[in-house]
Design a protein around this motif. Structure first.
Motif, mmCIF file in Angstrom:
data_model
loop_
_atom_site.group_PDB
_atom_site.id
_atom_site.type_symbol
_atom_site.label_atom_id
_atom_site.label_comp_id
_atom_site.label_asym_id
_atom_site.label_seq_id
_atom_site.Cartn_x
_atom_site.Cartn_y
_atom_site.Cartn_z
ATOM 1 N N SER A 211 0.835 -1.208 0.000
ATOM 2 C CA SER A 211 0.000 0.000 0.000
ATOM 3 C C SER A 211 0.861 1.245 0.000
ATOM 4 N N LEU A 212 1.937 1.242 0.776
ATOM 5 C CA LEU A 212 2.833 2.405 0.802
ATOM 6 C C LEU A 212 3.493 2.619 -0.547
ATOM 7 N N ILE A 213 3.890 1.559 -1.208
ATOM 8 C CA ILE A 213 4.502 1.683 -2.535
ATOM 9 C C ILE A 213 3.505 2.291 -3.515
ATOM 10 N N ILE A 214 2.251 1.843 -3.472
ATOM 11 C CA ILE A 214 1.220 2.365 -4.376
ATOM 12 C C ILE A 214 0.946 3.828 -4.064
ATOM 13 N N LEU A 215 0.874 4.173 -2.761
ATOM 14 C CA LEU A 215 0.591 5.555 -2.374
ATOM 15 C C LEU A 215 1.745 6.491 -2.733
ATOM 16 N N ASP A 216 2.970 6.027 -2.672
ATOM 17 C CA ASP A 216 4.131 6.860 -3.001
ATOM 18 C C ASP A 216 4.242 7.089 -4.503
ATOM 19 N N GLY A 217 3.580 6.324 -5.271
ATOM 20 C CA GLY A 217 3.620 6.500 -6.708
ATOM 21 C C GLY A 217 4.776 5.786 -7.357
ATOM 22 N N ASN A 218 5.470 4.962 -6.648
ATOM 23 C CA ASN A 218 6.586 4.241 -7.235
ATOM 24 C C ASN A 218 6.099 3.117 -8.127
ATOM 25 N N GLN A 219 4.903 2.734 -7.955
ATOM 26 C CA GLN A 219 4.324 1.665 -8.757
ATOM 27 C C GLN A 219 3.770 2.280 -10.030
ATOM 28 N N PRO A 220 4.102 1.732 -11.190
ATOM 29 C CA PRO A 220 3.516 2.284 -12.424
ATOM 30 C C PRO A 220 2.004 2.110 -12.408
ATOM 31 N N SER A 221 1.309 3.148 -12.785
ATOM 32 C CA SER A 221 -0.150 3.082 -12.759
ATOM 33 C C SER A 221 -0.653 2.248 -13.934
ATOM 34 N N LEU A 222 -1.780 1.693 -13.750
ATOM 35 C CA LEU A 222 -2.369 0.848 -14.783
ATOM 36 C C LEU A 222 -2.971 1.745 -15.868
ATOM 37 N N PRO A 223 -2.854 1.336 -17.108
ATOM 38 C CA PRO A 223 -3.440 2.156 -18.181
ATOM 39 C C PRO A 223 -4.959 2.198 -18.054
ATOM 40 N N ALA A 224 -5.519 3.332 -18.328
ATOM 41 C CA ALA A 224 -6.961 3.508 -18.267
ATOM 42 C C ALA A 224 -7.616 2.815 -19.441
ATOM 43 N N MET A 225 -8.732 2.287 -19.256
ATOM 44 C CA MET A 225 -9.436 1.595 -20.333
ATOM 45 C C MET A 225 -10.611 2.349 -20.777
#
Length: 176
Positions: free
Chosen positions: A162-176
């Protein structure tokens, strides 16, 4: 004509607890445990947990009087003797029904000896039962600790993700 109640009135002790709701310390202390001999319904009892001997009860003892008795051997011996006496009682009831009383007394004596031997094993049984209960309790607590550790690790892993996702280090999923 007098009326009677189906239930007797409560003992007067309930008056001692009338202020208990307001002040719990106002209730009287419980009585001290009985120590030593005491009278109950006309009989004298003692708080000592001692199994009286067969001689104290006026019963003839059929097994050795030594303190180191082989319980298994003596119980088997008494059991075989009981079986023999029951077969003899059956024969006597068929052939000489008037002479059954002596065999019944012998069987009663064997049962009393068996009962006394089994009762003398009760302290050992109580210790073994207590040990078994405590071992099960320890096992359950160890299992609960392991479950807690496992769930803690899962929670830490989820928090890290959750911290990795909140920090933005995780590439976001492409919008569909």
């Amino acid at each position: 004509m007098a009326t009677s109640s189906a239930y007797p009135p409560p003992p007067p002790y309930y008056r001692l607890y009338k202020d208990y709701e307001k002040d719990p310390s106002s209730a009287p202390e419980p009585p001290q445990p009985v120590d030593g001999p005491y009278q109950l319904f006309g009989a004298t009892y003692t708080t000592d947990v001692v199994l009286p001997s067969l001689e104290d009860q006026g019963v003839r003892q059929l097994y050795p009087k030594s303190p180191d008795i082989d319980f298994k051997k003596e119980l088997r011996t008494l059991n075989r003797e009981l079986q023999l006496h029951i077969l003899e009682l059956a024969d006597i009831l068929v052939e000489r029904p008037s002479q059954y009383a002596r065999r019944v007394e012998d069987i009663s004596l064997i049962f009393k000896n068996l009962h006394h031997l089994l009762n003398s094993l009760r302290p050992h049984q109580a210790r073994a039962t207590l040990i078994h209960m405590l071992e099960n309790q320890i096992q359950r607590r160890k299992q609960a600790i392991e479950d807690i550790k496992q769930r803690r690790e899962e929670a830490q892993k989820l928090l890290g993700e959750s911290l990795i996702i909140l920090d933005g280090n995780q590439p976001s999923l492409p919008a569909m």
